[in-house]
Motif scaffolding. Structure first.
Motif, mmCIF file in Angstrom:
data_model
loop_
_atom_site.group_PDB
_atom_site.id
_atom_site.type_symbol
_atom_site.label_atom_id
_atom_site.label_comp_id
_atom_site.label_asym_id
_atom_site.label_seq_id
_atom_site.Cartn_x
_atom_site.Cartn_y
_atom_site.Cartn_z
ATOM 1 N N UNK A 34 0.841 -1.195 0.000
ATOM 2 C CA UNK A 34 0.000 0.000 0.000
ATOM 3 C C UNK A 34 0.878 1.247 0.000
ATOM 4 N N UNK A 35 0.948 1.992 1.103
ATOM 5 C CA UNK A 35 1.678 3.265 1.112
ATOM 6 C C UNK A 35 3.119 3.116 1.569
ATOM 7 N N UNK A 36 3.524 1.927 1.983
ATOM 8 C CA UNK A 36 4.882 1.708 2.486
ATOM 9 C C UNK A 36 5.747 0.985 1.456
ATOM 10 N N UNK A 37 7.068 1.182 1.558
ATOM 11 C CA UNK A 37 8.029 0.424 0.779
ATOM 12 C C UNK A 37 8.694 -0.593 1.702
ATOM 13 N N UNK A 38 8.652 -1.871 1.321
ATOM 14 C CA UNK A 38 9.258 -2.931 2.103
ATOM 15 C C UNK A 38 10.561 -3.386 1.449
ATOM 16 N N UNK A 47 11.991 -9.913 6.136
ATOM 17 C CA UNK A 47 11.713 -8.483 6.026
ATOM 18 C C UNK A 47 12.736 -7.738 6.879
ATOM 19 N N UNK A 48 13.507 -6.828 6.248
ATOM 20 C CA UNK A 48 14.572 -6.140 6.982
ATOM 21 C C UNK A 48 14.324 -4.641 7.111
ATOM 22 N N UNK A 49 13.366 -4.105 6.379
ATOM 23 C CA UNK A 49 13.127 -2.671 6.493
ATOM 24 C C UNK A 49 11.746 -2.315 5.976
ATOM 25 N N UNK A 50 11.205 -1.259 6.528
ATOM 26 C CA UNK A 50 9.926 -0.698 6.084
ATOM 27 C C UNK A 50 10.063 0.819 6.092
ATOM 28 N N UNK A 51 9.798 1.438 4.937
ATOM 29 C CA UNK A 51 9.793 2.896 4.832
ATOM 30 C C UNK A 51 8.334 3.323 4.728
#
Length: 418
Positions: free
Chosen positions: A117-121, A133-137
């Protein structure tokens, strides 16, 4: 009468609305799939653990992406299939990453980027059997986000059965998605650490940066540290943006009104060089040193009745101009491998052309596989990968004029119209 379809477009609905009045009851049953609005809380989505699942059958394959020996296939709004494609004659479905709201993907140095959705994984896929999963922006794709409420407005693929329906009601609402919006394909000359996306891709990588486009904006991310993407800035592009393709420090951005060329020699701050305009039509693009090849098609939200391949001279990228256009049937994605151009013609099949002389492309058609329904493709290092409504097929194209089928992965629920 029963109507079953993968997607029912607004174009198909409007004539029926004009024909029937609100007082005319239709004593029939209609079963169809369409996109219905759903309101979600991003806080709930972020709280859910993303755990890699066992391999799943393809249901509605979208973007395709090559990275090393792996083939990644997006299931629009659902997640990403991971396949071992070491042997294109026998691809092995390894696992599935469930990612809500996922539309696009790219891979940089064993880090998979995907929108949620609105986040970059960012996922570490260095060990394909232990994807993490190592990061979420957060809040970077905000065009469907209401900051005041924290809600995301999205659309869910929904099966609807309607009995005794009243068409043409004043308050009836219909939601449709262009059947091509989830598909990708083309070949880009990327650095070794990057994978290969396609002509309908909305994510691409170049010079340590990830570029992501939506309907009107290009977002620039610094990914020189692959596992730690940082949003640099958004760049306004205008309306109708559809695709992005990198080539030699330039970004070629397809829109439904034309092709934008951006200079990305300063990767963090691309600047516009030119815009080539055409009639309103769906518009993926691939390029080489001298020419851009653009397909324009009618249907769904591509409102003009035009189906063409256009060849645009880009030798001076500040002054692109049309060299020649060729009639097509209903062209979607396309891919360029040297002087060989492959065009997905939708339900009409798959075409290939020799394009060493761009003024005589119509005289140099190599093949037309009418049985291969296709919406996009990637001419990869091992095979030509073709995606269509019935699945994903791979071809040996070492003899460009004679494709040889290697394998096909069928979808679980192929499109059926009765």
């Amino acid at each position: 009468m029963k109507l079953t379809a993968k997607l029912l477009s607004l174009v198909a609905i409007l004539p029926m609305m004009a024909f029937f009045s609100c007082q005319d009851e239709i004593n029939t049953t209609h079963t169809f799939r369409t996109m219905m609005p759903v309101y979600l809380e991003m806080s709930d989505i972020r709280a859910r653990t993303i755990s890699v699942e066992p391999a799943q059958e393809l249901d509605n394959p979208g973007k395709i992406y090559i990275y090393g020996n792996y083939l990644l296939i997006n299931e629009p709004t659902e997640g990403i299939h991971i396949l071992d494609n070491t042997n294109p004659s026998n691809p092995i479905n390894k696992s599935f990453i469930p990612i809500e709201g996922n539309v696009d993907l790219a891979v940089n140095s064993n880090i998979l980027y995907a929108d949620n959705y609105v986040d970059l994984l960012a996922f570490d896929i260095s060990d394909i059997n232990n994807i993490r999963l190592v990061n979420r922006v957060e809040d970077v794709f905000a065009h469907l986000y209401n900051h005041a409420t924290g809600q995301v407005i999205t659309y869910k693929d929904t099966v609807i059965t309607s009995e005794n329906a009243y068409w043409g009601c004043v308050n009836c609402e219909f939601y449709a998605m262009d059947a091509s919006i989830g598909f990708a394909a083309n070949y880009s000359a990327a650095a070794q650490s990057y994978g290969t996306g396609g002509s309908m891709a909305r994510f691409t990588l170049a010079n340590g940066h990830l570029y992501a486009v939506d309907e009107n904006t290009m977002r620039v991310f610094d990914v020189k540290t692959a596992s730690d993407p940082k949003l640099v800035k958004p760049i306004d592009l205008g309306w109708g943006i559809e695709t992005i393709f990198p080539f030699q420090n330039k970004l070629f951005i397809g829109s439904n009104r034309g092709m934008h060329i951006y200079d990305a020699s300063t990767p963090a701050s691309p600047t516009r060089m030119a815009v080539y305009e055409h009639v309103v039509a769906c518009d993926p693009v691939v390029v080489n040193e001298d020419y851009a090849f653009v397909t324009l098609r009618s249907g769904n939200f591509c409102v003009n009745n035009i189906n063409q391949l256009q060849v645009i001279n880009i030798q001076d990228p500040y002054k692109p101009y049309l060299m020649k256009s060729y009639p097509m049937l209903n062209p979607h994605g396309l891919g360029l491998a040297g002087d060989n151009l492959y065009i997905a013609e939708g339900t009409h099949g798959l075409k290939s052309f020799k394009v060493s002389d761009v003024m005589t492309i119509d005289q140099n058609q190599m093949e037309f596989l009418e049985s291969m329904k296709s919406v996009d493709l990637i001419p990869g290092p091992k095979s030509l990968i073709v995606i269509g409504p019935d699945g994903v097929c791979q071809y040996d194209y070492s003899t460009p004029s004679k494709l040889r089928k290697l394998s096909c992965i069928d979808v679980k629920n192929p499109i059926v119209v009765k």
